[in-house]
Design a protein around this motif. Structure first.
Motif, PDB file in Angstrom:
ATOM      1  N   LYS A 409       0.851  -1.184   0.000  1.00 12.60           N
ATOM      2  CA  LYS A 409       0.000   0.000   0.000  1.00 12.60           C
ATOM      3  C   LYS A 409       0.891   1.240   0.000  1.00 12.60           C
ATOM      4  N   ASP A 410       0.400   2.298  -0.618  1.00 13.37           N
ATOM      5  CA  ASP A 410       1.174   3.534  -0.648  1.00 13.37           C
ATOM      6  C   ASP A 410       1.522   3.976   0.765  1.00 13.37           C
ATOM      7  N   GLY A 411       2.807   4.300   0.974  1.00 17.19           N
ATOM      8  CA  GLY A 411       3.240   4.847   2.252  1.00 17.19           C
ATOM      9  C   GLY A 411       3.379   3.848   3.374  1.00 17.19           C
ATOM     10  N   VAL A 412       3.262   2.549   3.077  1.00 18.78           N
ATOM     11  CA  VAL A 412       3.353   1.519   4.114  1.00 18.78           C
ATOM     12  C   VAL A 412       4.571   0.639   3.821  1.00 18.78           C
ATOM     13  N   TRP A 413       5.372   0.397   4.841  1.00 21.94           N
ATOM     14  CA  TRP A 413       6.568  -0.428   4.664  1.00 21.94           C
ATOM     15  C   TRP A 413       6.209  -1.867   4.319  1.00 21.94           C
ATOM     16  N   SER A 414       7.028  -2.475   3.489  1.00 21.82           N
ATOM     17  CA  SER A 414       6.866  -3.893   3.174  1.00 21.82           C
ATOM     18  C   SER A 414       7.351  -4.745   4.337  1.00 21.82           C
ATOM     19  N   ILE A 438       7.023   5.697  -1.753  1.00 22.73           N
ATOM     20  CA  ILE A 438       7.018   7.022  -1.133  1.00 22.73           C
ATOM     21  C   ILE A 438       6.316   8.063  -2.003  1.00 22.73           C
ATOM     22  N   ASN A 439       5.924   7.670  -3.213  1.00 24.66           N
ATOM     23  CA  ASN A 439       5.135   8.573  -4.055  1.00 24.66           C
ATOM     24  C   ASN A 439       4.402   7.737  -5.098  1.00 24.66           C
ATOM     25  N   ASN A 440       3.142   8.025  -5.300  1.00 27.07           N
ATOM     26  CA  ASN A 440       2.366   7.291  -6.314  1.00 27.07           C
ATOM     27  C   ASN A 440       1.273   8.178  -6.872  1.00 27.07           C
ATOM     28  N   ASP A 441       1.646   9.435  -7.136  1.00 27.17           N
ATOM     29  CA  ASP A 441       0.699  10.376  -7.721  1.00 27.17           C
ATOM     30  C   ASP A 441       0.999  10.503  -9.212  1.00 27.17           C
ATOM     31  N   GLU A 442       1.465  11.650  -9.641  1.00 28.36           N
ATOM     32  CA  GLU A 442       1.824  11.803 -11.051  1.00 28.36           C
ATOM     33  C   GLU A 442       3.051  10.971 -11.393  1.00 28.36           C
ATOM     34  N   ALA A 488      22.115   1.429  11.153  1.00 30.66           N
ATOM     35  CA  ALA A 488      20.897   0.819  10.644  1.00 30.66           C
ATOM     36  C   ALA A 488      19.820   1.815  10.235  1.00 30.66           C
ATOM     37  N   CYS A 489      19.793   3.005  10.758  1.00 32.72           N
ATOM     38  CA  CYS A 489      18.654   3.912  10.567  1.00 32.72           C
ATOM     39  C   CYS A 489      18.840   4.829   9.361  1.00 32.72           C
ATOM     40  N   LEU A 490      17.712   5.297   8.826  1.00 34.03           N
ATOM     41  CA  LEU A 490      17.707   6.022   7.555  1.00 34.03           C
ATOM     42  C   LEU A 490      17.958   7.519   7.736  1.00 34.03           C
ATOM     43  N   THR A 491      19.045   7.861   8.412  1.00 32.30           N
ATOM     44  CA  THR A 491      19.381   9.268   8.556  1.00 32.30           C
ATOM     45  C   THR A 491      19.880   9.874   7.249  1.00 32.30           C
ATOM     46  N   MET A 492      20.634   9.103   6.477  1.00 31.35           N
ATOM     47  CA  MET A 492      21.260   9.669   5.281  1.00 31.35           C
ATOM     48  C   MET A 492      20.246  10.031   4.189  1.00 31.35           C
ATOM     49  N   PRO A 493      19.283   9.173   3.858  1.00 27.01           N
ATOM     50  CA  PRO A 493      18.301   9.613   2.856  1.00 27.01           C
ATOM     51  C   PRO A 493      17.450  10.784   3.335  1.00 27.01           C
ATOM     52  N   PHE A 494      17.258  10.909   4.664  1.00 29.18           N
ATOM     53  CA  PHE A 494      16.554  12.095   5.172  1.00 29.18           C
ATOM     54  C   PHE A 494      17.456  13.321   5.057  1.00 29.18           C
ATOM     55  N   LYS A 495      18.733  13.163   5.373  1.00 31.30           N
ATOM     56  CA  LYS A 495      19.674  14.274   5.212  1.00 31.30           C
ATOM     57  C   LYS A 495      19.705  14.731   3.764  1.00 31.30           C
ATOM     58  N   ASP A 496      19.602  13.770   2.820  1.00 34.76           N
ATOM     59  CA  ASP A 496      19.629  14.091   1.394  1.00 34.76           C
ATOM     60  C   ASP A 496      18.275  14.531   0.848  1.00 34.76           C
ATOM     61  N   LYS A 497      17.275  14.591   1.745  1.00 35.15           N
ATOM     62  CA  LYS A 497      15.923  15.049   1.391  1.00 35.15           C
ATOM     63  C   LYS A 497      15.269  14.153   0.343  1.00 35.15           C
ATOM     64  N   GLU A 502       8.777  11.400   8.615  1.00 33.92           N
ATOM     65  CA  GLU A 502       7.936  10.323   9.127  1.00 33.92           C
ATOM     66  C   GLU A 502       8.493   8.960   8.723  1.00 33.92           C
ATOM     67  N   THR A 503       8.954   8.839   7.476  1.00 34.16           N
ATOM     68  CA  THR A 503       9.553   7.581   7.021  1.00 34.16           C
ATOM     69  C   THR A 503      10.792   7.249   7.838  1.00 34.16           C
ATOM     70  N   MET A 504      11.626   8.268   8.090  1.00 35.54           N
ATOM     71  CA  MET A 504      12.815   8.032   8.899  1.00 35.54           C
ATOM     72  C   MET A 504      12.446   7.573  10.304  1.00 35.54           C
ATOM     73  N   LEU A 505      11.476   8.227  10.927  1.00 31.04           N
ATOM     74  CA  LEU A 505      11.095   7.873  12.294  1.00 31.04           C
ATOM     75  C   LEU A 505      10.474   6.480  12.361  1.00 31.04           C
ATOM     76  N   GLN A 506       9.721   6.093  11.335  1.00 30.65           N
ATOM     77  CA  GLN A 506       9.195   4.726  11.288  1.00 30.65           C
ATOM     78  C   GLN A 506      10.327   3.711  11.285  1.00 30.65           C
ATOM     79  N   ASP A 507      11.365   4.010  10.525  1.00 34.91           N
ATOM     80  CA  ASP A 507      12.501   3.095  10.448  1.00 34.91           C
ATOM     81  C   ASP A 507      13.263   3.055  11.770  1.00 34.91           C
ATOM     82  N   ILE A 508      13.417   4.190  12.422  1.00 37.03           N
ATOM     83  CA  ILE A 508      14.091   4.222  13.719  1.00 37.03           C
ATOM     84  C   ILE A 508      13.322   3.392  14.738  1.00 37.03           C
TER      85      ILE A 508
END
Length: 828
Positions: A409-414, A438-442, A488-497, A502-508
């Motif tokens: 589902k959109d926005g839900v982790w596998s 993380i995106n499923n619009d246009e 282990a946590c997704l700090t780098m993709p959040f740093k890179d915007k 919210e995605t980062m915090l879910q992973d943490i």
């Protein structure tokens, strides 16, 4: 070195089953397996322990919290938000815990684990300075270069690795010996079977056994082709000394260590079980490579190259939907088995393309195309791939990776994907990962997390635990895989915007929960005298979320700070993420104390460092240039650039900065073009330190003192690896930190009105999502927390993380090694 297989039988069983499965032999060969089950697998012998008794007065439980800041914890405890910590503090001891120079996680944890300073552990930081060399000689005109300081790259012979029965057996002999041994063994077994069991005539038995012996000999040669002599690119651990758990296990204690930083790739004595943490690479041998697959027209780089993010990610532009379907690939580890073959083919092509070879134009054109193709494959690392198929669904997509399909589902982790990257029919690299749309619009965008080494099936060349089957045991204990990459946590993709907060915090939250699971599993089993479990998630939250917590941070925005997210089951505002992660620290302390701490046990809670808001960058090389200690070359063309050290004029440079707060002298006899005489080095350092002490931030007329202290590393660190560190350590006051450019040795340049290249501004706002920090801050302002359930007699100078290792051994009734820098604390 792994000894030659003591048991040919089991190795032959595995080999023949493998060859049959790969169709290198007929199913008839499986008859051998039924006749060869005659003994057990050969394994690498463990390091022996002594026979001393274990802890005399109860067990020791050590909880480590990366980034557990004393100041923050004390304030929250006083506010009633950390009741378990408060209760333990009242009955025991709660104090600030001194940290290392520099207060970097690999430096601090290596020192905490071993009880020895960085000049003894050999770990200088995340970044170290390398001098460019030709062999053992420093190259003239070779600028110092930044390099990874908490890892090293090694190549190891397969025969020296704990590979399991078959590969160990195959690697123990050369081809001729292997063919002779296997052929003879198969011949004798079948001769016995035909003559004695089936009662065939001797002549027929000899004939049939001879044929099957030849088949076995051929099979042995075929299987050995898939075993390389050595494996390059292994990520090794630079720690040069033993941790406290090594000493404890040798003295007879049973030790369990979970997710410990700087604790991988080290053999441990019998009685110790260690799961590595910070420093462990991902399945690719990288530091957390993640992937984005997007149909966005803003991206132009397609597979297999993609666009590299500023940190460690790769973004691929994939084709738009075709019949509601997208096909692409997931890129795994470099194929160390295939690379030498590709290099050999390129060498052969180069020979055929020489003018003297007589190759015609038409054939030469084809050869050049083939050579270019092979060079392109090598440039990308000859990576093993598995297919990814994305099929559009209402509100999501069906994502299939390596044949495993999940409906997302959109926005839900596998859930977990378990992937096998096949380097050859005998060697596979097993990985686990998770994905999120993380995106499923246009446009459609799929995020694929780091390819963690599968703990249930680790690579024999890069195990995640010692012994290597400990991670298998832990995975079975919690009923599934867990993350093994050290960060282990997704700090780098959040740093890179690339992802949102919210995605980062879910992973943490996900990371912290599975670490709790393996900790509970080990505590439930209870087979230990000392257990250490480290949680790194507080560090990750504070690095990224001070921008919501600190109203004075350049990125602070009231609306963003007020944004609601769900974090550990609570709907909170983003400004509350840091207090909430401390509440999780408190919750863990609580259940360990209430459910597992027995009457005579000792609980130690420790942290590698504390935290501060990171508001301001300081360009140290700009300051050195402004004060005449560093000079950039004339004639640089850019109007504004971050110049690397290769643009420094070393003939007029006395000092330079690199890494996270270190200043190095351009020392004669050490640096390639050093100009500072060794006899003058202390005077130059004292002059730099004195001037740094007067550095003020005058932006807006504030005139704020910036440098709290400057430390001469020679005065605080002693050991055989002193040369891996800098000469001065700058300790800034809170809210200041070395700039991003300084870390790699850069100088931020500008031009004056006359067009002359000059050093740019010294201060700059930190506008990165990486908004909290601790490195290059004066250690007294980033003290970690120390908590014990018992009263501790405090040294006059306070408690330091170097006390943890000797104190743990003392609680086990063991003497501390003389190499440890401090004596054990007196625990009452």
């Amino acid at each position: 070195m792994v000894p030659p297989a003591q048991n040919i039988g089991e190795a032959l069983i595995t080999m023949l089953q493998f060859l049959s499965a790969t169709r290198r032999l007929t199913p008839l060969a499986l008859l051998v397996a039924a006749l060869l089950g005659i003994s057990s697998m050969t394994v690498k012998a463990p390091i022996p322990s002594s026979t001393s008794s274990a802890a005399p007065d109860g067990r020791v439980l050590v909880l480590g919290f990366d980034g557990g800041d004393y100041r923050t914890a004390a304030r929250l405890a006083a506010e009633g938000r950390m009741p378990n910590l408060q209760a333990l503090a009242q009955e025991g001891t709660f104090e600030p815990l001194g940290t290392t120079y520099s207060a970097e996680s690999p430096v601090a944890w290596a020192a905490l684990n071993t009880g020895q300073n960085p000049s003894k552990t050999g770990v200088p930081g995340f970044v170290k300075r390398d001098l460019v060399r030709d062999g053992e000689v420093v190259k003239s005109n070779g600028s110092p270069v930044p390099a990874i300081g908490h890892q090293k790259t090694v190549e190891r012979d397969v025969a020296d690795l704990d590979t399991g029965t078959l590969i160990s057996f195959l690697s123990s002999y050369n081809s001729s010996a292997l063919m002779a041994i296997v052929g003879l063994a198969v011949f004798l077994i079948f001769l016995f079977a035909f003559k004695v069991l089936l009662r065939l005539k001797l002549g027929l038995s000899l004939f049939l056994a001879l044929i099957l012996g030849g088949v076995g000999s051929y099979g042995a040669r075929s299987a050995k082709e898939y075993v390389p002599e050595s494996i390059p690119g292994i990520v090794g651990n630079p720690v040069e000394v033993d941790a406290f758990w090594d000493h404890a296990a040798r003295a007879g204690s049973k030790v369990v260590v979970l997710d410990a930083a700087m604790a991988w790739d080290k053999e441990v004595p019998e009685g110790a079980k260690v799961l590595g943490g910070l420093g462990l690479p991902d399945c690719r041998g990288d530091n957390g490579q993640w992937f984005v697959y997007t149909t966005s027209e803003d991206e132009i780089d397609k597979e297999p190259v993609g666009r590299s993010s500023p940190t460690a990610g790769t973004i691929f532009r994939v084709p738009n939907w075709r019949n509601d379907r997208i096909e692409c690939s997931l890129y795994g580890p470099e194929n160390f088995y295939e690379i030498p073959k590709l290099e050999q083919e390129i060498a052969e092509l180069e020979e055929r393309l020489k003018p003297s070879s007589g190759t015609g134009w038409k054939e030469g054109s084809k050869l050049r195309d083939r050579k270019k193709e092979l060079e392109g494959i090598l440039d990308l690392g000859a990576r093993v791939t598995v297919p990814v198929i994305i099929e559009k669904m209402p509100g999501g997509a069906r994502v299939t990776i390596d044949g495993q399909a999940q409906e997302l589902k959109d926005g839900v982790w596998s859930d977990w994907y378990r992937i096998a990257f096949e380097l050859n029919p005998l060697i596979k690299a097993h990985a686990v990962t998770r994905t999120k749309i993380i995106n499923n619009d246009e446009t459609f965008t799929l995020f694929v997390n780091t390819l963690d080494i599968d703990p249930a099936n680790p690579q024999f060349w890069q195990p995640v635990s010692q012994p290597s089957d400990f991670s298998v045991e832990l995975s079975a204990g919690i009923g599934g895989p867990f993350e093994t990459f050290g960060w282990a946590c997704l700090t780098m993709p959040f740093k890179d915007k690339v992802i949102d907060v919210e995605t980062m915090l879910q992973d943490i939250e996900f990371t912290m929960k599975w670490r709790e699971e393996i900790t509970r599993a080990a505590l439930d089993e209870g087979n230990f005298d000392v257990l250490m479990s480290v949680f790194s998630t507080p560090d990750r939250v504070q690095h990224m979320c001070y921008q919501y917590y600190d109203p004075e941070h350049p990125l602070y925005d009231e609306a963003k700070a007020s944004q609601k997210v769900t974090f550990f089951g609570q709907e909170i505002e983003l400004r509350e993420t840091i207090p909430v992660i401390y509440e999780q620290i408190d919750r863990i302390i609580g259940w360990v104390r209430d459910e597992y701490l027995e009457q005579d046990d000792t609980l130690l809670v420790c942290a590698d460092h504390g935290f501060q808001s990171f508001r301001h960058q300081v360009h140290l090389n700009n300051w050195l240039a402004e004060n005449g200690y560093l000079k950039v070359k004339d004639g640089l063309p850019s109007t504004r650039m971050n110049a690397a050290l290769m643009f420094v004029d070393w003939t007029e440079t006395q000092a330079y900065a690199m890494g996270l707060g270190m200043i190095y002298l351009n020392l004669k006899g050490r640096e390639a073009d050093g100009i500072v005489e060794p006899a003058d080095s202390r005077a130059v350092l004292e002059e730099i330190a004195q001037k740094l002490g007067g550095l003020t931030d005058n932006r807006g007329g504030a005139n704020i003192p910036v440098v709290e202290e400057v430390t001469f590393i020679d005065d605080v660190h002693h050991g055989p690896y002193r040369d891996r560190e800098g000469d001065l350590m700058v300790g800034f006051r809170p809210y200041y930190r070395v700039s991003w450019g300084t870390t790699s040795g850069g100088t931020d340049l500008d031009k004056d009105a006359s067009g002359e290249v000059i050093a740019g501004e010294i201060f700059e706002p930190n506008d990165a999502n990486w908004s909290g920090g601790h490195v290059s801050v004066a250690p007294k302002h980033v003290a970690g927390m120390f908590l014990c359930n018992r009263k501790v007699k405090l040294p006059e100078e306070g408690v330091h993380l170097l006390h943890i290792a000797p104190t743990t051994l003392g609680l086990l009734g063991q003497e501390s090694p003389a190499a440890m820098d401090l004596k054990p604390l007196e625990v009452q």
